[in-house]
Design an enzyme around this catalytic site. Structure first.
Site, PDB file in Angstrom:
ATOM      1  N   CYS A 189      49.563  41.365  45.179  1.00  0.00           N
ATOM      2  CA  CYS A 189      49.948  40.532  44.024  1.00  0.00           C
ATOM      3  C   CYS A 189      51.469  40.436  43.832  1.00  0.00           C
ATOM      4  CB  CYS A 189      49.291  41.068  42.754  1.00  0.00           C
ATOM      5  SG  CYS A 189      49.391  42.856  42.573  1.00  0.00           S
ATOM      6  N   HIS A 205      53.488  39.327  36.970  1.00  0.00           N
ATOM      7  CA  HIS A 205      54.485  40.089  37.719  1.00  0.00           C
ATOM      8  C   HIS A 205      55.747  39.225  37.834  1.00  0.00           C
ATOM      9  CE1 HIS A 205      51.502  43.000  38.538  1.00  0.00           C
ATOM     10  NE2 HIS A 205      51.332  42.835  39.834  1.00  0.00           N
TER      11      HIS A 205
HETATM   12  N1  LIG Z   1      44.040  44.603  39.337  1.00  0.00           N
HETATM   13  C1  LIG Z   1      44.764  43.840  40.167  1.00  0.00           C
HETATM   14  O1  LIG Z   1      45.574  42.999  39.748  1.00  0.00           O
HETATM   15  C2  LIG Z   1      44.611  43.971  41.648  1.00  0.00           C
HETATM   16  C3  LIG Z   1      45.376  43.116  42.449  1.00  0.00           C
HETATM   17  C4  LIG Z   1      45.232  43.175  43.837  1.00  0.00           C
HETATM   18  C5  LIG Z   1      44.363  44.087  44.390  1.00  0.00           C
HETATM   19  N2  LIG Z   1      43.628  44.928  43.599  1.00  0.00           N
HETATM   20  C6  LIG Z   1      42.689  45.807  44.288  1.00  0.00           C
HETATM   21  O2  LIG Z   1      41.346  45.361  44.044  1.00  0.00           O
HETATM   22  C7  LIG Z   1      40.445  46.451  43.959  1.00  0.00           C
HETATM   23  C8  LIG Z   1      39.750  46.402  42.613  1.00  0.00           C
HETATM   24  O3  LIG Z   1      40.727  46.555  41.598  1.00  0.00           O
HETATM   25  P1  LIG Z   1      40.354  46.599  40.073  1.00  0.00           P
HETATM   26  O4  LIG Z   1      41.632  46.636  39.352  1.00  0.00           O
HETATM   27  O5  LIG Z   1      39.372  45.523  39.768  1.00  0.00           O
HETATM   28  O6  LIG Z   1      39.577  48.046  39.996  1.00  0.00           O
HETATM   29  P2  LIG Z   1      38.564  48.559  38.894  1.00  0.00           P
HETATM   30  O7  LIG Z   1      38.729  47.818  37.628  1.00  0.00           O
HETATM   31  O8  LIG Z   1      38.686  50.041  38.896  1.00  0.00           O
HETATM   32  O9  LIG Z   1      37.103  48.150  39.517  1.00  0.00           O
HETATM   33  C9  LIG Z   1      36.577  48.798  40.625  1.00  0.00           C
HETATM   34  C10 LIG Z   1      35.223  48.212  41.034  1.00  0.00           C
HETATM   35  O10 LIG Z   1      34.784  48.925  42.190  1.00  0.00           O
HETATM   36  C11 LIG Z   1      33.512  49.545  41.936  1.00  0.00           C
HETATM   37  N3  LIG Z   1      33.460  50.849  42.591  1.00  0.00           N
HETATM   38  C12 LIG Z   1      34.195  51.952  42.316  1.00  0.00           C
HETATM   39  N4  LIG Z   1      33.813  52.985  43.121  1.00  0.00           N
HETATM   40  C13 LIG Z   1      32.813  52.498  43.914  1.00  0.00           C
HETATM   41  C14 LIG Z   1      31.983  53.069  44.933  1.00  0.00           C
HETATM   42  N5  LIG Z   1      32.130  54.343  45.301  1.00  0.00           N
HETATM   43  N6  LIG Z   1      31.059  52.288  45.530  1.00  0.00           N
HETATM   44  C15 LIG Z   1      30.912  50.989  45.180  1.00  0.00           C
HETATM   45  N7  LIG Z   1      31.649  50.386  44.197  1.00  0.00           N
HETATM   46  C16 LIG Z   1      32.585  51.142  43.585  1.00  0.00           C
HETATM   47  C17 LIG Z   1      33.438  49.681  40.433  1.00  0.00           C
HETATM   48  O11 LIG Z   1      32.094  49.783  40.012  1.00  0.00           O
HETATM   49  P3  LIG Z   1      31.655  50.628  38.696  1.00  0.00           P
HETATM   50  O12 LIG Z   1      31.985  49.799  37.505  1.00  0.00           O
HETATM   51  O13 LIG Z   1      30.171  50.772  38.896  1.00  0.00           O
HETATM   52  O14 LIG Z   1      32.372  51.924  38.740  1.00  0.00           O
HETATM   53  C18 LIG Z   1      34.122  48.385  39.992  1.00  0.00           C
HETATM   54  O15 LIG Z   1      33.216  47.329  40.069  1.00  0.00           O
HETATM   55  C19 LIG Z   1      41.276  47.705  44.177  1.00  0.00           C
HETATM   56  O16 LIG Z   1      41.166  48.087  45.526  1.00  0.00           O
HETATM   57  C20 LIG Z   1      42.690  47.272  43.839  1.00  0.00           C
HETATM   58  O17 LIG Z   1      43.637  48.030  44.531  1.00  0.00           O
HETATM   59  C21 LIG Z   1      43.735  44.886  42.246  1.00  0.00           C
END
Ligand SMILES: NC(=O)c1ccc[n+]([C@@H]2O[C@H](COP(=O)([O-])OP(=O)(O)OC[C@H]3O[C@@H](n4cnc5c(N)ncnc54)[C@H](OP(=O)(O)O)[C@@H]3O)[C@@H](O)[C@H]2O)c1
Length: 361
Positions: free
Chosen positions: A158, A251
């Site tokens: 991002c 950002h």
């Molecule tokens: N936020 C951003 O702006 C952004 C930008 C670019 C990339 N990312 C990347 O995108 C990914 C998701 O980010 P996020 O901010 O959305 O994270 P988040 O809010 O913590 O969501 C994580 C998701 O993954 C699931 N999960 C966690 N542990 C798991 C497991 N062991 N097996 C299967 N599913 C699992 C969770 O399910 P439960 O609800 O059931 O726990 C939830 O649906 C990350 O890798 C992050 O680095 C984020």
């Protein structure tokens, strides 16, 4: 499109997953058929699984509330219910690499928001306005995976979307040295102020892994396909500091640039606003009409005023001026969970669909 493609969202309950759900509500080409998350959520309805974790400003779409959440790890079952998946799971890098490959091997294309495969040599990492030709590496990847339709495509981090688009628009003037500082929103860590109260009035001068991504990933966008793999560009040298700031979404980057070729400020501005890519030419559903806007006012771009430009899919640039050490400096802004995450991935999927890489099973 006659019939909408069925989409699954891996990590549907998380911050990025919720953004996918919101962006795909009433999408003309796609319908959310399956939501999947960790075993903690599977078996519950989407509404129950998310509970009070809904972080979007728009309400949860009615169409997903009663969907029963599936377990991301039950690959065959999830894959059987969809034409392709978006991936936004939070697992270890190795687990994500393995699970995305497992989905691809079930002949299910994966458009991923995760960083795990960004440097896999035959996986395209694409900003559709910048390097759509990198999708041409997919046949080589399919050969390695032994698939006919399954593959993985990713979008970059991002942070880079606030300055890499401008540098791309100025490529002909040969930028060769860039210094950037990014001021990154807390939603980039999947957080709101409710779950990260110590960020109110605070600045944290460290975001794990972010500086390396911000310095290296633009070079991969500007790379070329050689012998079935993407080879990153060698120039410009980019150095970055990435700072977490008390902003919910958006950002900002403050950047300094040296160019090999002399260029006037007016020409640089014209190149920004005239810059177009495949999404604009093909009029893809999520494409911003204007990819980059230039703001003349000294106090723009501002997060509150400008982060939602083109529904969060456009880039805002301002404060372009000559510098006494570098040639020019400027400030850029992009929406980190729309253009920088789910929206960028949806636009990649639209381009992949338009080019025939994603089809109904
Ligand atoms: N936020 C951003 O702006 C952004 C930008 C670019 C990339 N990312 C990347 O995108 C990914 C998701 O980010 P996020 O901010 O959305 O994270 P988040 O809010 O913590 O969501 C994580 C998701 O993954 C699931 N999960 C966690 N542990 C798991 C497991 N062991 N097996 C299967 N599913 C699992 C969770 O399910 P439960 O609800 O059931 O726990 C939830 O649906 C990350 O890798 C992050 O680095 C984020």
């Amino acid at each position: 499109m006659e019939k909408k493609l069925k989409v699954g969202i891996l990590g549907a309950t998380g911050m990025v997953g919720q953004r996918f759900i919101s962006l795909l509500e009433n999408h003309p080409w796609y319908e959310v058929a399956t939501v999947a998350a960790s075993p903690r959520s599977s078996g519950k309805t989407y509404e129950e699984a998310v509970g009070d974790r809904w972080k979007m400003t728009s309400p949860m779409p009615e169409s997903v509330k009663k969907l029963v959440v599936m377990n991301v790890n039950e690959v065959e079952a999830v894959a059987a219910s969809v034409d392709f998946v978006f991936s936004a799971v939070d697992m270890t890098k190795d687990e994500i690499k393995a699970i995305e490959e497992a989905y691809a091997k079930t002949e299910t294309p994966v458009v991923s928001n995760n960083s795990a495969h960004r440097w896999t040599p035959d996986v395209p990492m694409v900003v559709p306005e910048i390097n759509p030709e990198h999708f041409e590496v997919i046949p080589f990847q399919r050969k390695r995976l032994g698939t006919k339709r399954g593959f993985i495509a990713v979008k970059p981090n991002c942070s880079i979307q606030s300055y890499a688009p401008a540098l791309t628009a100025w490529k002909e003037f040969e930028p060769y040295e860039v210094v950037a500082t990014t001021y990154q929103a807390i939603s980039g860590a999947g957080k709101t102020f409710k779950d990260w109260p110590e960020m109110e009035g605070n600045i944290i001068p460290y975001i794990g892994g972010e500086e390396e991504k911000s310095e290296q990933e633009p070079l991969r966008l500007w790379g070329t396909i050689e012998g079935g793999v993407i080879v990153k560009a060698k120039s410009p040298v980019i150095i970055c500091q990435c700072i977490r700031v008390p902003v919910l979404n958006g950002h900002t980057a403050a950047a300094f640039v040296k160019f090999r070729k002399k260029v006037e400020k007016e020409t640089l501005i014209r190149k920004l606003v005239e810059y177009k890519g495949a999404p604009q030419e093909l009029r893809l559903p999520s494409a911003p009409k204007q990819f980059i806007q230039y703001l003349e006012e000294d106090n723009r771009p501002q997060v509150t005023a400008d982060v939602d430009f083109e529904h969060g899919m456009g880039i805002s640039i301002g404060r372009l001026r000559e510098d006494t050490v570098y040639d020019y400096k400027f400030v850029g802004l992009s929406h980190n969970t729309v253009r920088g995450a789910a929206g960028g991935a949806v636009l990649c999927a639209e381009l992949l669909t338009a080019k025939g890489y994603i089809q109904a099973k």
